[in-house]
Design a protein around this motif. Structure first.
Motif, short mmCIF file in Angstrom:
data_model
loop_
_atom_site.label_atom_id
_atom_site.label_comp_id
_atom_site.label_asym_id
_atom_site.label_seq_id
_atom_site.Cartn_x
_atom_site.Cartn_y
_atom_site.Cartn_z
N ASN A 45 10.03 -24.21 -25.07
CA ASN A 45 10.91 -23.15 -25.59
C ASN A 45 10.23 -21.81 -25.84
O ASN A 45 10.82 -20.75 -25.58
CB ASN A 45 11.53 -23.60 -26.93
CG ASN A 45 12.26 -24.92 -26.83
OD1 ASN A 45 12.41 -25.46 -25.73
ND2 ASN A 45 12.70 -25.46 -27.95
N THR A 75 21.20 -24.71 -19.07
CA THR A 75 21.47 -26.08 -18.67
C THR A 75 21.90 -27.00 -19.82
O THR A 75 21.14 -27.83 -20.28
CB THR A 75 20.26 -26.68 -17.92
OG1 THR A 75 19.07 -26.17 -18.50
CG2 THR A 75 20.30 -26.35 -16.46
N TRP A 89 4.86 -30.37 -28.81
CA TRP A 89 5.29 -28.96 -28.86
C TRP A 89 6.65 -28.83 -29.54
O TRP A 89 6.98 -27.80 -30.11
CB TRP A 89 5.24 -28.28 -27.50
CG TRP A 89 6.24 -28.68 -26.44
CD1 TRP A 89 5.98 -29.39 -25.30
CD2 TRP A 89 7.64 -28.35 -26.38
NE1 TRP A 89 7.11 -29.55 -24.56
CE2 TRP A 89 8.15 -28.92 -25.20
CE3 TRP A 89 8.50 -27.65 -27.21
CZ2 TRP A 89 9.50 -28.80 -24.82
CZ3 TRP A 89 9.84 -27.53 -26.84
CH2 TRP A 89 10.31 -28.10 -25.66
P1 NAD Z 1 7.48 -30.97 -20.96
O1 NAD Z 1 6.46 -30.64 -21.98
O2 NAD Z 1 7.71 -32.39 -20.56
O3 NAD Z 1 7.18 -30.16 -19.60
C1 NAD Z 1 6.94 -28.76 -19.60
C2 NAD Z 1 6.44 -28.35 -18.22
O4 NAD Z 1 6.28 -26.94 -18.21
C3 NAD Z 1 5.09 -28.95 -17.85
O5 NAD Z 1 5.10 -29.27 -16.47
C4 NAD Z 1 4.10 -27.81 -18.14
O6 NAD Z 1 2.90 -27.90 -17.38
C5 NAD Z 1 4.94 -26.62 -17.71
N1 NAD Z 1 4.56 -25.34 -18.29
C6 NAD Z 1 4.33 -25.05 -19.58
N2 NAD Z 1 4.05 -23.73 -19.73
C7 NAD Z 1 4.12 -23.19 -18.48
C8 NAD Z 1 3.93 -21.87 -17.97
N3 NAD Z 1 3.64 -20.83 -18.77
N4 NAD Z 1 4.08 -21.69 -16.63
C9 NAD Z 1 4.37 -22.72 -15.79
N5 NAD Z 1 4.57 -23.98 -16.24
C10 NAD Z 1 4.43 -24.21 -17.57
O7 NAD Z 1 8.84 -30.33 -21.48
P2 NAD Z 1 10.32 -30.80 -21.16
O8 NAD Z 1 10.69 -31.89 -22.08
O9 NAD Z 1 10.49 -30.98 -19.71
O10 NAD Z 1 11.14 -29.52 -21.68
C11 NAD Z 1 11.11 -28.29 -21.00
C12 NAD Z 1 12.31 -27.49 -21.44
O11 NAD Z 1 13.48 -28.20 -21.08
C13 NAD Z 1 12.41 -27.26 -22.94
O12 NAD Z 1 12.91 -25.98 -23.19
C14 NAD Z 1 13.41 -28.29 -23.42
O13 NAD Z 1 14.14 -27.88 -24.56
C15 NAD Z 1 14.31 -28.39 -22.22
N6 NAD Z 1 15.00 -29.67 -22.07
C16 NAD Z 1 16.31 -29.64 -21.78
C17 NAD Z 1 17.02 -30.78 -21.60
C18 NAD Z 1 18.47 -30.69 -21.24
O14 NAD Z 1 19.18 -31.68 -21.30
N7 NAD Z 1 18.94 -29.54 -20.83
C19 NAD Z 1 16.38 -32.02 -21.74
C20 NAD Z 1 15.02 -32.04 -22.00
C21 NAD Z 1 14.33 -30.86 -22.16
#
Ligand code: NAD
Length: 391
Positions: free
Chosen positions: A94, A141, A190
């Motif tokens: 986020n 999303t 995080w």
């Molecule tokens: P995660 O920690 O599993 O994955 C994050 C990814 O982003 C990793 O691959 C990391 O290496 C990459 N990353 C981090 N900083 C970066 C940068 N500056 N540049 C490029 N890549 C970078 O996180 P997640 O659980 O997949 O969540 C990611 C986002 O999705 C969050 O905002 C979360 O709230 C959202 N999310 C939404 C849903 C939904 O239903 N819409 C579900 C889960 C997560």
């Protein structure tokens, strides 16, 4: 019905920031975007670790020179290519959304951003103004909003089947973090760190999902004021909450309630919405997404099944397999990505009539979610007081 035919002149050239190997949400973005051929994955800065991102991108079939070490270098190089990116999805923690989203819009790209869009209403309004000024789509999303039975609920409520709307009962209450999962999982870590998660954990992470479903089902409903209590049960998470209760008063006189929770031990997901009117109620639960319950006072419960001919046209338009077979999160996301693509294409062509016929979680939905979290935190941190929606 969707048959997978291309509905644009050509697929949109699409890239990703984040969503790298091992991330929770990257794969569903790709499978949803690529499902109907409206997007083609041509570039990415997939990982905070550039080497891992490059390797992963190539394994996804992206050309090596288009697997970038950072989103900044990607936007810089891609905007100079004649065949450069047209759209990008942001699936990073986020705390990075605001700056990446801003940079993408400034680079002239359409954007799909994960929720929450950013941390403050002021930032969200800045992104909204930027998207409007640059005439770019900014989609968010709220995945299950693309499910057909959400459309069915919207249509039945609009037709007055429930009577006067009195109560909206919402929850997203899972149990996956009832123990300190953050000790072993970077993705859990995080989420409880204010620098990366923002002013809240569960309100923004899960509560905004059913809240957006209520916006789709009940487009007339406007929050007047709300009261929130938030707490964290697992030591070390404060000031962020792993549980929160929010009560809302709507301008219509109806009331609403959202339970946001990550410590509901034993619960798998628990995302539910129940809309209660003066004559009948409708209930939808994401763990049984193909069934919508219609309960008319004094009559037997009716279970409305996805894909059936008795549903509203809007609820059948995005059917992919017919009734009986389950459709779920992946199909709901694919429907949203299809709508994002159609909106991006119509925006590029200046087709306002087409745009008017498309509904998807847009920048206004993003702003609404951010404002809701902000107001909830404001209320809870003052000891649980009523705060007005508009200051
Ligand atoms: P995660 O920690 O599993 O994955 C994050 C990814 O982003 C990793 O691959 C990391 O290496 C990459 N990353 C981090 N900083 C970066 C940068 N500056 N540049 C490029 N890549 C970078 O996180 P997640 O659980 O997949 O969540 C990611 C986002 O999705 C969050 O905002 C979360 O709230 C959202 N999310 C939404 C849903 C939904 O239903 N819409 C579900 C889960 C997560």
């Amino acid at each position: 019905m969707i048959h997978g035919e291309l509905e644009l002149a050509a697929p949109l050239r699409w890239g990703m920031v984040g969503g790298g190997r091992g991330s929770q949400i990257g794969y569903i973005h790709r499978s949803a975007a690529l499902r109907d051929g409206h997007f083609r994955l041509v570039a990415g800065a997939f990982d905070i670790d550039p080497a891992a991102g490059r390797d992963f991108g190539q394994r996804l079939g992206v050309a090596p020179e288009r697997c970038y070490e950072s989103y900044r270098s990607m936007f810089e190089v891609e905007t100079r290519r004649p065949d450069g990116l047209q759209a990008v999805s942001i699936a990073t923690p986020n705390g990075t959304h605001f700056e990446i989203c801003k940079a993408a819009l400034e680079a002239g790209l359409h954007v799909v951003c994960e929720k929450p869009l950013c941390f403050t209403t002021a930032e969200a309004l800045e992104l909204q103004a930027l998207a409007q000024a640059r005439r770019r789509v900014l989609g968010v999303t709220y995945g299950y909003a693309g499910h057909q039975l959400i459309e069915e609920a919207r249509a039945r409520i609009a037709a007055g089947e429930l009577g006067e709307i009195r109560i909206v009962q919402m929850q997203f209450a899972h149990g996956f973090h009832c123990a300190p999962a953050e000790r072993d999982s970077a993705a859990a870590r995080w989420r409880v760190d204010p620098k990366m998660a923002g002013p809240s954990y569960v309100l923004g992470d899960v509560g905004t999902h059913p809240l957006y479903l209520s916006e789709v089902m009940l487009p007339e409903l406007e929050i007047d004021e709300l009261l929130c209590s938030r707490q964290s049960f697992v030591p070390g998470r404060a000031p962020l909450e792993d549980n929160a209760f929010t009560i809302m008063k709507y301008t219509s006189g109806a009331v609403g309630y959202v339970w946001s929770c990550a410590v509901n031990a034993g619960s798998m997901h628990g995302q539910k919405i129940r809309v209660i009117g003066s004559r009948a109620s409708l209930e939808w639960w994401d763990e049984q997404p193909n069934q919508l319950r219609l309960e008319v006072q004094g009559e037997p419960v009716r279970i409305l099944e996805r894909g059936m001919g008795y549903l509203d046209t809007a609820a059948r338009a995005e059917d992919r397999i017919g009734g009986g077979h389950p459709e779920g999160l992946f199909e709901a996301w694919s429907n949203l990505y299809r709508r994002f693509a159609l909106a991006m294409d119509a925006t590029d062509r200046g087709d306002t009539a087409r745009l008017a016929g498309l509904r998807y979680p847009d920048v206004h939905a993003g702003v609404h979610g951010v404002r809701w979290v902000e107001r909830c935190v404001q209320s809870a941190d003052q000891g649980g007081v009523w705060v007005r929606w508009h200051e």
